[in-house]
Design a protein around this motif. Sequence first.
Motif, PDB file in Angstrom:
ATOM      1  N   CYS A 114       0.853  -1.183   0.000  1.00  0.00           N
ATOM      2  CA  CYS A 114       0.000   0.000   0.000  1.00  0.00           C
ATOM      3  C   CYS A 114       0.889   1.233   0.000  1.00  0.00           C
ATOM      4  O   CYS A 114       1.937   1.233   0.650  1.00  0.00           O
ATOM      5  CB  CYS A 114      -0.821  -0.075   1.294  1.00  0.00           C
ATOM      6  N   ILE A 115       0.520   2.262  -0.755  1.00  0.00           N
ATOM      7  CA  ILE A 115       1.293   3.511  -0.662  1.00  0.00           C
ATOM      8  C   ILE A 115       0.370   4.702  -0.462  1.00  0.00           C
ATOM      9  O   ILE A 115      -0.808   4.661  -0.780  1.00  0.00           O
ATOM     10  CB  ILE A 115       2.170   3.803  -1.909  1.00  0.00           C
ATOM     11  N   THR A 138      -3.380   5.513  -1.527  1.00  0.00           N
ATOM     12  CA  THR A 138      -4.041   6.696  -0.968  1.00  0.00           C
ATOM     13  C   THR A 138      -3.449   7.944  -1.601  1.00  0.00           C
ATOM     14  O   THR A 138      -2.229   8.096  -1.653  1.00  0.00           O
ATOM     15  CB  THR A 138      -3.865   6.747   0.558  1.00  0.00           C
ATOM     16  N   ILE A 139      -4.305   8.803  -2.121  1.00  0.00           N
ATOM     17  CA  ILE A 139      -3.840  10.081  -2.670  1.00  0.00           C
ATOM     18  C   ILE A 139      -4.387  11.194  -1.779  1.00  0.00           C
ATOM     19  O   ILE A 139      -5.580  11.208  -1.462  1.00  0.00           O
ATOM     20  CB  ILE A 139      -4.350  10.326  -4.109  1.00  0.00           C
ATOM     21  N   THR A 140      -3.502  12.092  -1.376  1.00  0.00           N
ATOM     22  CA  THR A 140      -3.974  13.236  -0.602  1.00  0.00           C
ATOM     23  C   THR A 140      -4.435  14.310  -1.575  1.00  0.00           C
ATOM     24  O   THR A 140      -3.636  14.841  -2.347  1.00  0.00           O
ATOM     25  CB  THR A 140      -2.854  13.783   0.297  1.00  0.00           C
ATOM     26  N   ILE A 141      -5.730  14.587  -1.557  1.00  0.00           N
ATOM     27  CA  ILE A 141      -6.294  15.601  -2.456  1.00  0.00           C
ATOM     28  C   ILE A 141      -7.069  16.602  -1.601  1.00  0.00           C
ATOM     29  O   ILE A 141      -8.071  16.257  -0.987  1.00  0.00           O
ATOM     30  CB  ILE A 141      -7.227  14.960  -3.515  1.00  0.00           C
ATOM     31  N   THR A 190      -8.580   2.949  -4.408  1.00  0.00           N
ATOM     32  CA  THR A 190      -8.014   4.228  -3.989  1.00  0.00           C
ATOM     33  C   THR A 190      -8.790   4.814  -2.825  1.00  0.00           C
ATOM     34  O   THR A 190     -10.008   4.716  -2.757  1.00  0.00           O
ATOM     35  CB  THR A 190      -8.056   5.262  -5.127  1.00  0.00           C
ATOM     36  N   LYS A 191      -8.021   5.392  -1.940  1.00  0.00           N
ATOM     37  CA  LYS A 191      -8.595   6.176  -0.845  1.00  0.00           C
ATOM     38  C   LYS A 191      -8.105   7.593  -1.038  1.00  0.00           C
ATOM     39  O   LYS A 191      -6.937   7.795  -1.383  1.00  0.00           O
ATOM     40  CB  LYS A 191      -8.105   5.612   0.491  1.00  0.00           C
TER      41      LYS A 191
END
Lengths: 451, 64
Positions: A114-115, A138-141, A190-191
């Motif tokens: 997981c990244i 996980t993408i920080t948006i 995706t989170k």
Amino acid sequence: MDSATWEKIKDHPCFSEEAHHYFARMHVAVAPACNIQCNYCNRKYDCANESRPGVVSEKLTPDQALRKVVAVANEVPQLSVLGIAGPGDACYDWNKTRATFERVASEIPDIKLCISTNGLALPEHVDKLAEMNVSHVTITINMVDPAVGEKIYPWIFYGHRRYTGVDAAKILHEQQMLGLEMLTARGILTKINSVMIPGVNDLHLIEVNKWVKERGAFLHNVMPLISDPAHGTSFGLTGQRGPNALELKALHDRLEGGAKLMRHCRQCRADAVGLLGTDRGQEFTLDHVPLEPHYDGAKRQAYREVVARIRDDHLEAKEKAIATVASANIRGSLQVAVATKGGGRINEHFGHAKEFQVYEASQTGIKFVGHRKVEPYCHGGWGEDAALAGIIAALDGIDIVLCARIGDCPKERLMEAGIRATDTYGYDYIEAAISALHATEFGTAPSQATA
Amino acid sequence: MAFKIIASQCTQCGACEFECPSNAIELKGEKYVIDPKKCTECKGVFEIQQCASVCPMPKTCVPA
């Protein structure tokens, strides 16, 4: 939820609220380099007691990371996920991320990879992520409007140069959307992490939620900004405040019906180890890890067999409890705080709890709504008044506290503050206890079902 | 001319090391060091010095 998706999330504590009662993650800090600057981040300071994303005590080489993962896998039976989540960016510091995953996957093939990334360098690595079986990203948006982004990101480094202002935010936004679409196309879950910054992007996150839902995001995690001048972040120094628990809940409630929300996030450190809500990272610093540990999967295997056996029982009890509460059709709601060590049960002593999980019982059933962090009441066997005052403040708005044990003194003090506490349901399943409590509260127990 | 890293402010994230086109930066013991013999200030390769441009700490990667 279809069975293929359930298979993907059933042992990932961050992607499944249910799984987080059973399974643990670990982060290895192998990727310290970052290609953007965020106003809520400062990579210079570390404190072992601080629970804050991006904070670590030691940076690791891929070889050291492998040592640590094997040592943790041998000792922590709940371990199911290895993540790379900073202090830098896993996609930007790519060679170290890749080397770490390749080494660990060959040693422990069943561990989930997981990244976490800011997304700027994500598109160029999506194919390799898929090839390496990285199953969760996980993408920080924090924005979909560069004018908002400009207030959060002072600069980015992209294509061998530094960009600032709206230009920087625009590039970041485009890369994030592209990366998300590419992951969705490849079936990687995706989170989306969003930091709620009052007055900057709080209401804008409603728009963010729509954009990411349209692009296939599986989960949306809206987290409160952590801001303190002592952390030395830009927001900390300018006095930008974070939201309080009730403001965060209000935004969560407005987001219901959009991309599914994650409410069980603990905003853990980038070197955290263990179940969410606990951090055993300090037990596994390099000086505590054998030089050449040999992987022994026996504990993990045995634990998985136990979980497989008890899990259906828990799920059944949970569904029955939720249905009972919903069918009682009571207008009022009950806010319940639970002390738990995991396994879906009320099994933590009041005085030992470092957090309380908050559930709401209402007409729609029983819903997990979040958690409240506290300083434990008991230090070395006796209670501390100052800690109790802090706990009472943290439990603002809670009707009842459920725990495995509680002493008379803290119980009375809580009562004076209007919060009831009981250990009557100690070691019961959380939802079953809340259902029983709900019936008693509103007088809907089968024998007296008149309301 | 060359660039240098003010070690007391450096967070040792290492971004400069892999952005440097001349392989002039390496971790020596506890600090990142720029080899002045190898540093070209990115002349002829990039418009902007890569180490200073990627460095997250203000005034930490500076002309020597």
